[in-house]
Scaffold this motif. Structure first.
Motif, mmCIF file in Angstrom:
data_model
loop_
_atom_site.group_PDB
_atom_site.id
_atom_site.type_symbol
_atom_site.label_atom_id
_atom_site.label_comp_id
_atom_site.label_asym_id
_atom_site.label_seq_id
_atom_site.Cartn_x
_atom_site.Cartn_y
_atom_site.Cartn_z
ATOM 1 N N TRP A 24 37.084 8.556 -16.412
ATOM 2 C CA TRP A 24 37.633 9.337 -15.308
ATOM 3 C C TRP A 24 38.695 10.303 -15.840
ATOM 4 O O TRP A 24 39.619 9.883 -16.526
ATOM 5 C CB TRP A 24 38.242 8.373 -14.289
ATOM 6 N N ARG A 71 42.206 17.736 -22.036
ATOM 7 C CA ARG A 71 42.716 18.957 -22.663
ATOM 8 C C ARG A 71 43.254 18.762 -24.076
ATOM 9 O O ARG A 71 43.135 19.615 -24.928
ATOM 10 C CB ARG A 71 43.800 19.594 -21.787
ATOM 11 N N SER A 117 40.150 2.605 -14.810
ATOM 12 C CA SER A 117 39.090 1.593 -14.706
ATOM 13 C C SER A 117 37.778 2.214 -14.232
ATOM 14 O O SER A 117 36.775 1.527 -14.140
ATOM 15 C CB SER A 117 39.529 0.479 -13.759
ATOM 16 N N SER A 151 33.562 2.864 -16.832
ATOM 17 C CA SER A 151 32.139 2.484 -16.817
ATOM 18 C C SER A 151 31.371 3.332 -15.811
ATOM 19 O O SER A 151 30.259 3.788 -16.087
ATOM 20 C CB SER A 151 31.981 1.006 -16.491
ATOM 21 N N ALA A 152 31.957 3.566 -14.645
ATOM 22 C CA ALA A 152 31.262 4.329 -13.598
ATOM 23 C C ALA A 152 30.953 5.749 -14.069
ATOM 24 O O ALA A 152 29.891 6.298 -13.766
ATOM 25 C CB ALA A 152 32.096 4.356 -12.325
ATOM 26 N N MET A 168 27.225 7.287 -14.821
ATOM 27 C CA MET A 168 26.704 8.534 -14.234
ATOM 28 C C MET A 168 26.093 9.442 -15.307
ATOM 29 O O MET A 168 25.142 10.171 -15.026
ATOM 30 C CB MET A 168 27.802 9.286 -13.471
ATOM 31 N N LEU A 213 31.797 -2.967 -20.696
ATOM 32 C CA LEU A 213 31.060 -2.714 -19.453
ATOM 33 C C LEU A 213 30.452 -1.315 -19.479
ATOM 34 O O LEU A 213 29.295 -1.122 -19.069
ATOM 35 C CB LEU A 213 31.981 -2.888 -18.243
ATOM 36 N N SER A 246 28.870 13.238 -5.696
ATOM 37 C CA SER A 246 27.883 12.777 -6.676
ATOM 38 C C SER A 246 27.062 11.596 -6.155
ATOM 39 O O SER A 246 25.991 11.301 -6.669
ATOM 40 C CB SER A 246 28.576 12.395 -7.984
ATOM 41 N N MET A 282 39.820 -3.932 -10.341
ATOM 42 C CA MET A 282 39.854 -2.609 -10.958
ATOM 43 C C MET A 282 41.249 -2.046 -10.712
ATOM 44 O O MET A 282 42.081 -2.706 -10.121
ATOM 45 C CB MET A 282 38.864 -1.669 -10.263
ATOM 46 N N GLU A 283 41.451 -0.794 -11.103
ATOM 47 C CA GLU A 283 42.692 -0.032 -10.845
ATOM 48 C C GLU A 283 43.797 -0.509 -11.787
ATOM 49 O O GLU A 283 44.415 -1.552 -11.575
ATOM 50 C CB GLU A 283 43.106 -0.144 -9.367
ATOM 51 N N SER A 284 44.039 0.329 -12.819
ATOM 52 C CA SER A 284 44.957 -0.079 -13.891
ATOM 53 C C SER A 284 46.348 -0.444 -13.377
ATOM 54 O O SER A 284 46.955 -1.401 -13.865
ATOM 55 C CB SER A 284 45.052 1.029 -14.935
ATOM 56 N N GLY A 324 35.458 -2.978 -13.767
ATOM 57 C CA GLY A 324 34.886 -1.695 -13.367
ATOM 58 C C GLY A 324 34.095 -1.830 -12.088
ATOM 59 O O GLY A 324 34.007 -2.912 -11.492
ATOM 60 N N LYS A 325 33.513 -0.707 -11.675
ATOM 61 C CA LYS A 325 32.777 -0.645 -10.414
ATOM 62 C C LYS A 325 31.597 -1.637 -10.401
ATOM 63 O O LYS A 325 31.333 -2.280 -9.384
ATOM 64 C CB LYS A 325 32.251 0.787 -10.269
ATOM 65 N N ALA A 342 45.092 12.784 -6.925
ATOM 66 C CA ALA A 342 44.421 12.621 -8.218
ATOM 67 C C ALA A 342 43.033 12.009 -8.024
ATOM 68 O O ALA A 342 42.072 12.411 -8.667
ATOM 69 C CB ALA A 342 45.251 11.757 -9.153
ATOM 70 N N ILE A 343 42.925 11.028 -7.120
ATOM 71 C CA ILE A 343 41.641 10.374 -6.864
ATOM 72 C C ILE A 343 40.712 11.305 -6.082
ATOM 73 O O ILE A 343 39.533 11.441 -6.390
ATOM 74 C CB ILE A 343 41.858 9.052 -6.082
ATOM 75 N N ARG A 367 40.974 14.548 -5.712
ATOM 76 C CA ARG A 367 40.944 15.916 -6.267
ATOM 77 C C ARG A 367 41.095 16.949 -5.148
ATOM 78 O O ARG A 367 40.520 18.039 -5.212
ATOM 79 C CB ARG A 367 39.664 16.175 -7.058
ATOM 80 N N HIS A 408 51.442 12.462 -14.942
ATOM 81 C CA HIS A 408 50.576 12.348 -16.127
ATOM 82 C C HIS A 408 49.181 12.896 -15.826
ATOM 83 O O HIS A 408 48.619 13.632 -16.627
ATOM 84 C CB HIS A 408 50.497 10.872 -16.532
ATOM 85 N N TYR A 409 48.608 12.530 -14.686
ATOM 86 C CA TYR A 409 47.205 12.842 -14.397
ATOM 87 C C TYR A 409 46.968 14.131 -13.606
ATOM 88 O O TYR A 409 46.036 14.873 -13.890
ATOM 89 C CB TYR A 409 46.549 11.693 -13.616
ATOM 90 N N PRO A 453 48.323 17.208 -13.030
ATOM 91 C CA PRO A 453 48.231 18.575 -13.564
ATOM 92 C C PRO A 453 46.911 18.814 -14.305
ATOM 93 O O PRO A 453 46.304 19.877 -14.158
ATOM 94 C CB PRO A 453 49.436 18.664 -14.502
ATOM 95 N N ALA A 454 46.414 17.822 -15.060
ATOM 96 C CA ALA A 454 45.155 17.981 -15.792
ATOM 97 C C ALA A 454 43.964 18.012 -14.834
ATOM 98 O O ALA A 454 43.054 18.825 -14.981
ATOM 99 C CB ALA A 454 44.991 16.851 -16.799
ATOM 100 N N ILE A 455 43.983 17.133 -13.845
ATOM 101 C CA ILE A 455 42.849 17.030 -12.929
ATOM 102 C C ILE A 455 42.763 18.251 -12.017
ATOM 103 O O ILE A 455 41.694 18.796 -11.784
ATOM 104 C CB ILE A 455 42.968 15.729 -12.090
#
Lengths: 144, 423
Positions: free
Chosen positions: A34, A47, A70, A73-74, A78, A100, B54, B148-150, B168-169, B371-372, B374, B392-393, B395-397
Motif C-alpha cells: 500500500w 518516491r 498491513s 498482501s492485498a 491485486m 502472506l 478496483s 490488520m492495521e499496523s 492481512g486481508k 490517506a486510506i 485518498r 509520513h504517508y 504527502p506521498a499518497i
C-alpha cells in the motif's frame, strides 16, 4: 543476452512452490505494498525508493522483504489478478506481510539462502527459480 | 505443519466449502512462515467491505465472490456462512454519512453499504475504525488475536499485552471463518522480549513529544522490539496510540515495552527477559529536533487543509478540538476535518463537540481518513496535521505538501491560514 558461463547454484527454503525463470530485478531496499506499488502496472511508486518508476511484472524480484502497511498482501494479490505480478520472489526477511503476500501472489518464492543473494544476483541476470527443489540458478548477464 | 483433528476436518470440508478454502489458505500461509501449528483465536480485525473502484468489477458478481477472492484467496466462489470468530471491520474507504463531502461516487457508497449488509449479516461488527480498542474491542492480556492495521497491532501487543502479528486481508478472512491463525512471531512468548534500548533524555509529555519519540523509535529500531526508559510522562491510551502509530510508520515496530507502564514489563529486566539490548539509542533534544524537521515536507506556509484524527481521535481529543475552536471561525481558505470512530462521534455529538467544531467551519468525519480514502477537499496543496503517521504517508499518497506540529499549532494555522509551527 546471458553468457554461456556455468550458472551459480544457491540453495534456500521454499516459501511458495513452483518453478519460474526470467530476468532479475534486484534491490537492497524493502518494498511497501500500500502506497509503495501501483497494482495496475506492477511498478514501484515510493518516491524515495531506488526502483521508483520500474516495473517488476514478469521479473524475478530479489529484495529484503516487505515493509509498511498491513495492506501488503492485498496489493500484491491485486498484481496477480491484474496480470502484472513478479515471476518469482526471492527475499531475506520473513515476516507475516511477506509470507502472506508471497502466498496470495502465488508465484514461486524462496528465502533462507546459503549465499548472499544481493552479492550473487544483479539486475539483468537470468535466474531460474526451482522452489520445489529449493534451488536457484543464476547466470550472469554480459559483464557490466 | 501439525494440524489438530478438528483442523484436518475443516480442511477436508466438514465445515463447508468456505471453511475448507479458509483452512487451505492458512495451511499455505503457515507453511510459508515455517510455523509449527495454528493457534485458536476469537478476536479478528480485518478489512471485509468493498469500498474501492478496483473491487467494483468483482462486486458486480456478488459479495460471496468478493469475500472468496479477496478475503480467502480462493479461485472458486464459495458461499460465505456466519463467521466462527468474533470479528470487526477496521478503517474503510468511505465515510457512510459524509461521502458527498469526500467527493465519493454515489455508486461507491452503494457498493460499500451492500457489502456491509452482507458481512454484517455474517457477524462482522462494523466498527469501521483503525482503533477498535477505543470502541469495544479491547484484547485481554495474552489473548491471541488476528489483527490488520499496523497502528492497531502495535497497540494490541505493546499497550495491552494481546498477541497478534500484522495480518492481512486474506489471513483475517480465513481466521474469521476458522477461528485459527498461524502460531508464529508475536504469538510466542519468546519472541516478545525487548532487544533494543532507548534512553529518553529529553522530557516527553505532550502529544507532539510522543509522536516525535515514536517516529524516532521506528527510524532507529526498524522492526525490532524497543524498551524505552527515561523522562517519560503522561503515558495513557492517547499518547500510546500516537507513539505506536508513529513507530509503526517510520519503522515496522509491532511490539515495545515501557517498564512500569506496559503489561509485559514491570521492570527493564522483565522487558528484556533472556535477551539483551543489541543496540542502545539516546533520544535527546537534538534527536527530537531532527525528527521534527524530518516530518516537515512543506515549504509553503499558506495552509489549506488541517487533518486531525490519525489514528482516530478519542472523545477527549475531539473535546479538546471543540474547546480550541469554541466561538472562533476557521480562515475561509482552510478546511478542517476531524476523524473519530462512529461510536465516539455519537458521544461527541451528544456532548456538543460536533456542533462547536461545525460552527467554526470544521467537519467531524468517521469510518475513514484521507490517506486510506485518498480523498481530500478539492484543490488542497498544503496540509497541516498533528499526526506523525499522517505526515509520513499523506504527502506521498495525495501529492501535497505537509506540515507536522502540535494540535495547538494546527488549530492556529486553521484560524489564520498560515503555518507558524512549534519551534
Amino acid at each position: 543476452m546471458p553468457t554461456l558461463s556455468t550458472p551459480t547454484l544457491i540453495r534456500g527454503r521454499r516459501v511458495v512452490g513452483g518453478r519460474a525463470e526470467g530476468e532479475a530485478l534486484v534491490t537492497t531496499q524493502t518494498i511497501s505494498g500500500w502506497g509503495g506499488i501501483n497494482e495496475r502496472d506492477g511498478s514501484i511508486i515510493e518516491r524515495r525508493h531506488e526502483l521508483v518508476g520500474q516495473s517488476f511484472a514478469g521479473k524475478i524480484l530479489v529484495f529484503p522483504g516487505a515493509k509498511g502497511s498491513s495492506g501488503w498482501s492485498a496489493f500484491f494479490h491485486m498484481t496477480r489478478i491484474n496480470g502484472v505480478a513478479p515471476a518469482a520472489m526471492l527475499f531475506t526477511r520473513t515476516t507475516t506481510k511477506m509470507a502472506l503476500g508471497a502466498v496470495v501472489t502465488r508465484v514461486p518464492a524462496m528465502t533462507d539462502f546459503d549465499a548472499d543473494i544481493f552479492e550473487s544476483i544483479r539486475t539483468g541476470d537470468h535466474v531460474v527459480v526451482d522452489a520445489e527443489a529449493g534451488e536457484i540458478h543464476v547466470t550472469r548477464a554480459r559483464a557490466n | 505443519m501439525q494440524l489438530t483433528d478438528t483442523e484436518k476436518a475443516m480442511r477436508d470440508g466438514s465445515g463447508g466449502e468456505a471453511v475448507a478454502a479458509a483452512m487451505d489458505l492458512l495451511i499455505r500461509y503457515g507453511e510459508a512462515l515455517g510455523a509449527e501449528r495454528l493457534v485458536e483465536t476469537d478476536n479478528v480485525a480485518g478489512a471485509f467491505n468493498a469500498s474501492t473502484p478496483s473491487v467494483r468489477k468483482i462486486a458486480e458478481r456478488g459479495m460471496d465472490e468478493v469475500f472468496s477472492r479477496l478475503n480467502l484467496d480462493s479461485d472458486r466462489t464459495v458461499e460465505i456462512p456466519r463467521l466462527a470468530a468474533r470479528t470487526c471491520q477496521l478503517i474503510t474507504g468511505i465515510d457512510d454519512q459524509n461521502w458527498a463531502l469526500q467527493g465519493a461516487d454515489p455508486q461507491m457508497i452503494e457498493m460499500q453499504r451492500a457489502s456491509e449488509a452482507f458481512v454484517g449479516q455474517r457477524g462482522v461488527n462494523l466498527m469501521a475504525t483503525c482503533t477498535p480498542y477505543q470502541v469495544g474491542n479491547v484484547p485481554t492480556f495474552g489473548e491471541h488475536c488476528a489483527w490488520m492495521e499496523s497502528s492497531a497491532v502495535v497497540y494490541c501487543n505493546g499497550a495491552l499485552g494481546g498477541r497478534t502479528n500484522v495480518e492481512g486481508k486474506e489471513s483475517t478472512g480465513a481466521a474469521a471463518l476458522t477461528g485459527r491463525i498461524p502460531y508464529w512471531g508475536y504469538h510466542l512468548t519468546r519472541n516478545r522480549y525487548g532487544n533494543r534500548h532507548i534512553r529518553v533524555d529529553v522530557p516527553v509529555r505532550s502529544m507532539l513529544d510522543w509522536g516525535l519519540l515514536g517516529y524516532f523509535t521506528g527510524e532507529r529500531v526498524e522492526e525490532n522490539i524497543p524498551v524505552l526508559e527515561g523522562a517519560l510522562a503522561g503515558v495513557d491510551l492517547v499518547t500510546l496510540k500516537h507513539f505506536g502509530a508513529a513507530a509503526a510508520s517510520s519503522g515496522g515496530v509491532e511490539m515495545y515495552h515501557i517498564p512500569g507502564h506496559t503489561p509485559e514489563a514491570r521492570s527493564a529486566e522483565d522487558a528484556f527477559g533472556p535477551n539483551r539490548a543489541e543496540e542502545q539509542h539516546v533520544y535527546d533534544a537534538a534527536a527530537r529536533k531532527q525528527m521534527y524537521e524530518t516530518l516537515q515536507s512543506a515549504t509553503d506556509r499558506k495552509v489549506d487543509f488541517i487533518m486531525l484524527g490519525c489514528p482516530h481521535n478519542s472523545i477527549e481529543q475531539v473535546g479538546r478540538i471543540a474547546a480550541l475552536l469554541d466561538g472562533k471561525r476557521l480562515h475561509p481558505d482552510v478546511a478542517l476535518w476531524v476523524h473519530t470512530p462512529r461510536a465516539i462521534r455519537t458521544v461527541a455529538e451528544r456532548s456538543g463537540y460536533v456542533a462547536r467544531i461545525e460552527a467554526a467551519g470544521g467537519k467531524v468525519m468517521s469510518d475513514t481518513c484521507p490517506a486510506i480514502s485518498r480523498r481530500l477537499p478539492p484543490g488542497v496543496r498544503v496540509i497541516a496535521t498533528d499526526s506523525a503517521k499522517q505526515a509520513h504517508y499523506l504527502p506521498a499518497i495525495a501529492k501535497v505538501q505537509g506540515w507536522f506540529g502540535s494540535l495547538d499549532a494546527c488549530i492556529e494555522a486553521g484560524l489564520t491560514g498560515i503555518w507558524t509551527g512549534d519551534f
